[in-house]
Structure formats: structure tokens, C-alpha cells
Enzyme design. Structure first.
Site, PDB file in Angstrom:
ATOM      1  N   TYR A  25       0.814  -1.221   0.000  1.00 14.39           N
ATOM      2  CA  TYR A  25       0.000   0.000   0.000  1.00 14.39           C
ATOM      3  C   TYR A  25       0.846   1.268   0.000  1.00 14.39           C
ATOM      4  O   TYR A  25       0.479   2.253   0.643  1.00 14.39           O
ATOM      5  CB  TYR A  25      -0.946   0.039   1.219  1.00 14.39           C
ATOM      6  CG  TYR A  25      -1.802  -1.187   1.399  1.00 14.39           C
ATOM      7  CD1 TYR A  25      -2.717  -1.564   0.430  1.00 14.39           C
ATOM      8  CD2 TYR A  25      -1.694  -1.970   2.552  1.00 14.39           C
ATOM      9  CE1 TYR A  25      -3.512  -2.692   0.604  1.00 14.39           C
ATOM     10  CE2 TYR A  25      -2.483  -3.102   2.727  1.00 14.39           C
ATOM     11  CZ  TYR A  25      -3.385  -3.455   1.749  1.00 14.39           C
ATOM     12  OH  TYR A  25      -4.168  -4.576   1.926  1.00 14.39           O
ATOM     13  N   LYS A  29      -6.404 -13.486  10.595  1.00  9.86           N
ATOM     14  CA  LYS A  29      -5.669 -12.567  11.472  1.00  9.86           C
ATOM     15  C   LYS A  29      -5.346 -13.150  12.862  1.00  9.86           C
ATOM     16  O   LYS A  29      -4.334 -13.812  13.009  1.00  9.86           O
ATOM     17  CB  LYS A  29      -6.403 -11.233  11.561  1.00  9.86           C
ATOM     18  CG  LYS A  29      -6.337 -10.482  10.232  1.00  9.86           C
ATOM     19  CD  LYS A  29      -6.685  -9.007  10.344  1.00  9.86           C
ATOM     20  CE  LYS A  29      -6.272  -8.251   9.111  1.00  9.86           C
ATOM     21  NZ  LYS A  29      -7.327  -7.977   8.151  1.00  9.86           N
ATOM     22  N   ASP A  85     -17.535 -12.426   7.307  1.00  9.00           N
ATOM     23  CA  ASP A  85     -16.078 -12.310   7.227  1.00  9.00           C
ATOM     24  C   ASP A  85     -15.614 -11.746   8.562  1.00  9.00           C
ATOM     25  O   ASP A  85     -15.607 -10.539   8.777  1.00  9.00           O
ATOM     26  CB  ASP A  85     -15.697 -11.389   6.057  1.00  9.00           C
ATOM     27  CG  ASP A  85     -14.190 -11.127   5.986  1.00  9.00           C
ATOM     28  OD1 ASP A  85     -13.470 -11.580   6.897  1.00  9.00           O
ATOM     29  OD2 ASP A  85     -13.756 -10.464   5.026  1.00  9.00           O
ATOM     30  N   TYR A 137     -14.387  -4.326   3.007  1.00  7.28           N
ATOM     31  CA  TYR A 137     -13.065  -4.823   2.640  1.00  7.28           C
ATOM     32  C   TYR A 137     -13.044  -6.318   2.933  1.00  7.28           C
ATOM     33  O   TYR A 137     -13.332  -6.744   4.056  1.00  7.28           O
ATOM     34  CB  TYR A 137     -11.957  -4.121   3.447  1.00  7.28           C
ATOM     35  CG  TYR A 137     -10.601  -4.720   3.163  1.00  7.28           C
ATOM     36  CD1 TYR A 137      -9.852  -4.318   2.059  1.00  7.28           C
ATOM     37  CD2 TYR A 137     -10.084  -5.734   3.961  1.00  7.28           C
ATOM     38  CE1 TYR A 137      -8.623  -4.894   1.770  1.00  7.28           C
ATOM     39  CE2 TYR A 137      -8.856  -6.319   3.675  1.00  7.28           C
ATOM     40  CZ  TYR A 137      -8.135  -5.893   2.589  1.00  7.28           C
ATOM     41  OH  TYR A 137      -6.927  -6.473   2.296  1.00  7.28           O
TER      42      TYR A 137
HETATM   43  C1  PLP Z   1      -7.386  -8.413   6.673  1.00  9.88           C
HETATM   44  C2  PLP Z   1      -8.717  -8.814   6.171  1.00  9.88           C
HETATM   45  C3  PLP Z   1      -8.852  -9.748   5.126  1.00  9.88           C
HETATM   46  C4  PLP Z   1      -7.672 -10.289   4.352  1.00  9.88           C
HETATM   47  O1  PLP Z   1      -6.836 -11.069   5.130  1.00  9.88           O
HETATM   48  P1  PLP Z   1      -5.330 -11.367   4.602  1.00  9.88           P
HETATM   49  O2  PLP Z   1      -4.811 -12.374   5.570  1.00  9.88           O
HETATM   50  O3  PLP Z   1      -4.619 -10.045   4.655  1.00  9.88           O
HETATM   51  O4  PLP Z   1      -5.441 -11.862   3.217  1.00  9.88           O
HETATM   52  C5  PLP Z   1     -10.128 -10.132   4.755  1.00  9.88           C
HETATM   53  N1  PLP Z   1     -11.202  -9.644   5.375  1.00  9.88           N
HETATM   54  C6  PLP Z   1     -11.119  -8.754   6.381  1.00  9.88           C
HETATM   55  C7  PLP Z   1     -12.360  -8.282   7.050  1.00  9.88           C
HETATM   56  C8  PLP Z   1      -9.868  -8.294   6.812  1.00  9.88           C
HETATM   57  O5  PLP Z   1      -9.789  -7.378   7.774  1.00  9.88           O
END
Ligand code: PLP
Length: 400
Positions: free
Chosen positions: A6, A250, A223, A133
Site C-alpha cells: 500500500y 488474522k 467475514d 473490505y
Molecule cells: C485483513 C482482512 C482480510 C484479508 O486477510 P489477509 O490475511 O490479509 O489476506 C479479509 N477480510 C477482512 C475483514 C480483513 O480485515
């Protein structure tokens, strides 16, 4: 050389070089910093945690990795058993992958193929949220609504396979009315939209979404890559409203190793369980179920449970509310707090320019983006450290 994330490489400032990390602290050669970002929200137990280190070291003596294609192993089996019993409802089927983006891809693929397997071939569309996102891969960019990816829109034009709505019930109802025949899923970051600017919304929206998904036979995907493991003040938002597919990443491994999981309900799993080989889920990341990642994830969940992390998060929220109470500045549009997340949104991005260096000099690592100055601290933070993080934010507005 490294091509950083980024960043406009031409104008990027030199990144801080970290030489050690322990607890909530990052160390450069000359500064000790409280990490208020938790390495992109993942390091919930802090750095160099003795029990997490030991879990990896133990597994390393056996093997670091074997593939899950035709092979299996105890760390992956134990982690899937643990998730099956720990996660709400009938979210029982764990598909592992190496990152959150890929795990979201898997969820979207599951939703599409679930209906293709049933012959409902018109269900090619997903419903998603504005400001969403969901990752950086192509389908997740398309499903998300991030201005950084508008070059993709410019290149390909608007996708006919996704519709975006704001987090408002009338818009939700209208979208289901209009698109329900074509939808295979509704995907959300529940309660807290992270990379879209720490946007927070009410659980009533999710409850209504669940009703509409049931009414029209659309799969609901949460998500929880960012919100999972307590960040919103709920263990999982899925504890409040049950999705059909849940994505975790994460904090899954306590921030030690990139790993993620897409967890499906019975209904979704049943949609693939068949004598027809073409109905199988065709996906298999090379490093899925990595043994080191699974071992550390298991230990991370154990710590989360046994050391009552939910009370740590409630304490973080209470301290944050106390410290931010009544704090205002004409440049601030809104201060939002939810669980282990605080966000100061300013009207003009220029009014937080220079904050990162200001915070560095005061022993805090921060990474504001656009109009958002935020903290998502490790849950093991001490009160005085959290106060230092918040005081630094307030001091910026007082002295600049
Ligand atoms: C960080 C994130 C992702 C992507 O995860 P990566 O391990 O970076 O590919 C997907 N969805 C959400 C809500 C996120 O915060």
C-alpha cells in the site's frame, strides 16, 4: 529490495526497523514502542509469548508442514475439533487456507458452487456492503468496495456479479426484493468494517439480514477475519447472529503465522456431500493446515479461553470510554468505540498527517489511514500502556 504494501515507493518514508518484540512492545534500535496496531490486528496475546513459542517449538521437533492432500495430522485435526466445539451453532466444517483473502475466496466459491450443485444456475450474484473490505485478491476486490481498487473498476467496468448496499435495513430489504433470485450470498464484516474506516453498525441489521437470507434461501457469510476473537467485544459476532459460512484469519494464530479458516454449516457441507465427484469443493492451498500454524492457533484459543480474554476486552473498552469521554476537537468528525477498537475520524486527512512520527517519539506505534486514527491494541495491554496510547492521540489534537 522489498516492495512494500500500500505504498507509493517513490515517496514512501523509511519504515521503522524492528529488531525485537516482546509483550505489547516493538523495539527499534533506539525506541520502545507500544504496538497500537497489533500487527494488523492479529497479535492479540502480544509478541514472544512463552506458551505460543513453546507450542511451535514442540511441533517443530516433529515436522513443520505436510500437505493435507491425501495426508492428515494431529494439529489440523485437533484445531478443527476445537473450532467445531467452540464455534456457535452447526459451524462444524473447517477448510483451512493460508490467508484471510484466500479464505474469503473459498467462502465465495462455496456459496456459488452450493447453488450450482443444486442446479440453481441463475444464482451468480453476491450482495455486499459499501465500504466493505474482504481482501486483496481479485474476487475479494470485486466484492469489496475499497477506493484503492477503483482502477479495477476502471479497467473492467462495474461488475454485474455484485451489488453494494449501505448498512441500512430499508436498503437491505430493497436489495433482497430486487436481486433475491440471482443471489447466492450476502457477505458482511459483521458490526465492524475495519479497513473501510472502522465503521460500526447495529446488530439489528444482521438480524434482519438473517431473516431475509432464510426467507429467500441466500447464504449469509460473516467475514470475521478482523472481528473474530473478541475485537468487537463479542467472542464472535456469529455468537449473536448465526451465519451459514464464517471466515476467520488474522488473530487465529495469535499473529504468529499467516493462516485462516472458512467454516461451513451442515447445510452448506451437505450441498457438496454427494456421489458426484464434480460436486466436490475444488480448492487446496499448498500450505493449508500448516502444522506450525495449527499448533499455535490451538494454543492461542486455549489462552483466550483459560485466561478469560473477554473480560480483558471489556476492560479495554471501559478504559477507552473513560479516557475518550468528553474529548472533542473541531477537526474531529466522530469518535467510535467498540470492544477493542477505537477510531477517531477527522473531517480532513491533512489534520492527522505527521501523527505517526509524533506517536513514535512518544513511544507508540500507530498507522493512521485516510481520515482514520485508530487503535486496536493487543488484549494483554496494561492500563497505563493503553492510557499512553489514548493520551498520545489526545495530545496530538491539543498541541497541533
Ligand atoms: C485483513 C482482512 C482480510 C484479508 O486477510 P489477509 O490475511 O490479509 O489476506 C479479509 N477480510 C477482512 C475483514 C480483513 O480485515
Amino acid at each position: 529490495m522489498i516492495w512494500y504494501p500500500y505504498e507509493q515507493m517513490k515517496t514512501m518514508k523509511t519504515p521503522y526497523k524492528i529488531v525485537d518484540a516482546q509483550g505489547v512492545n516493538l523495539y527499534t534500535e533506539d525506541q520502545k514502542l507500544i504496538d497500537s496496531v497489533s500487527s494488523w490486528w492479529s497479535v492479540i496475546h502480544g509478541y514472544k509469548h512463552p506458551e505460543l513459542n513453546a507450542a511451535i517449538e514442540e511441533q517443530l521437533k516433529k515436522f513443520a508442514h505436510v500437505m493435507l492432500g491425501g495426508l492428515t495430522h494431529e494439529p489440523a485435526q485437533k484445531l478443527s475439533d476445537k473450532l467445531q466445539s467452540w464455534l456457535p451453532g452447526d459451524l462444524d466444517y473447517c477448510f483451512f487456507s493460508d490467508s484471510g483473502s484466500v479464505a474469503v475466496e473459498v467462502a465465495l466459491k462455496m456459496a456459488l458452487q452450493y447453488y450450482m450443485n443444486r442446479g440453481e444456475t441463475q444464482r451468480t450474484m453476491a450482495l455486499a456492503l459499501t465500504r466493505a473490505y474482504h481482501g486483496d485478491t481479485f474476487k475479494t476486490m470485486e466484492i469489496g468496495d475499497d477506493e484503492d481498487y477503483h482502477f479495477v473498476l476502471n479497467a473492467y467496468g462495474k461488475s454485474q456479479y455484485v451489488a453494494h448496499i449501505p448498512t441500512e435495513i430499508p436498503a437491505l430489504e430493497e436489495a433482497f426484493e430486487k436481486y433475491h433470485h440471482r443471489l447466492n450470498c450476502f457477505i458482511v464484516e459483521p458490526l465492524l468494517q475495519g479497513a473501510g474506516g472502522m465503521q460500526m453498525y447495529d446488530v439489528s441489521f444482521l438480524k434482519r439480514a438473517r431473516e431475509l437470507c432464510d426467507k429467500y434461501g441466500v447464504l449469509l457469510i460473516f467475514d470475521e477475519v478482523a472481528t473474530g476473537f473478541g475485537r468487537t467485544g463479542n467472542r464472535f459476532v456469529a455468537d449473536l447472529v448465526l451465519p451459514d459460512i464464517l471466515v476467520l484469519g488474522k488473530a487465529l494464530t495469535g499473529g504468529y503465522i499467516g493462516h485462516a479458516v472458512t467454516v461451513a454449516s451442515h447445510k452448506v457441507y451437505e450441498g457438496f456431500y454427494d456421489d458426484d465427484p464434480t460436486h466436490a469443493l475444488m480448492h487446496g492451498p499448498t500450505f493449508m493446515g500448516n502444522a506450525l500454524a495449527c499448533s499455535v492457533a490451538l494454543k492461542s484459543i486455549e489462552l483466550f479461553e483459560n485466561q478469560d480474554y473477554m473480560s480483558k476486552i471489556r476492560r479495554i473498552e471501559a478504559i477507552t470510554r473513560r479516557e475518550m469521554e468528553g474529548f472533542t476537537d473541531p477537526r474531529i468528525k466522530e469518535i467510535r468505540i467498540m470492544g477493542g477498537c477505537v477510531c477517531v475520524e477527522v473531517y480532513d486527512a491533512a489534520s492527522i498527517r505527521g501523527y505517526q512520527q509524533f506517536a513514535y517519539e512518544r513511544g507508540v506505534f500507530s498507522r493512521p489511514f485516510l481520515n482514520y486514527l485508530y487503535a486496536m491494541v493487543p488484549y494483554v495491554i496494561q492500563e497505563h500502556e493503553l492510557v499512553q496510547v489514548l493520551e498520545t492521540m489526545k495530545e496530538w489534537f491539543r498541541t497541533n
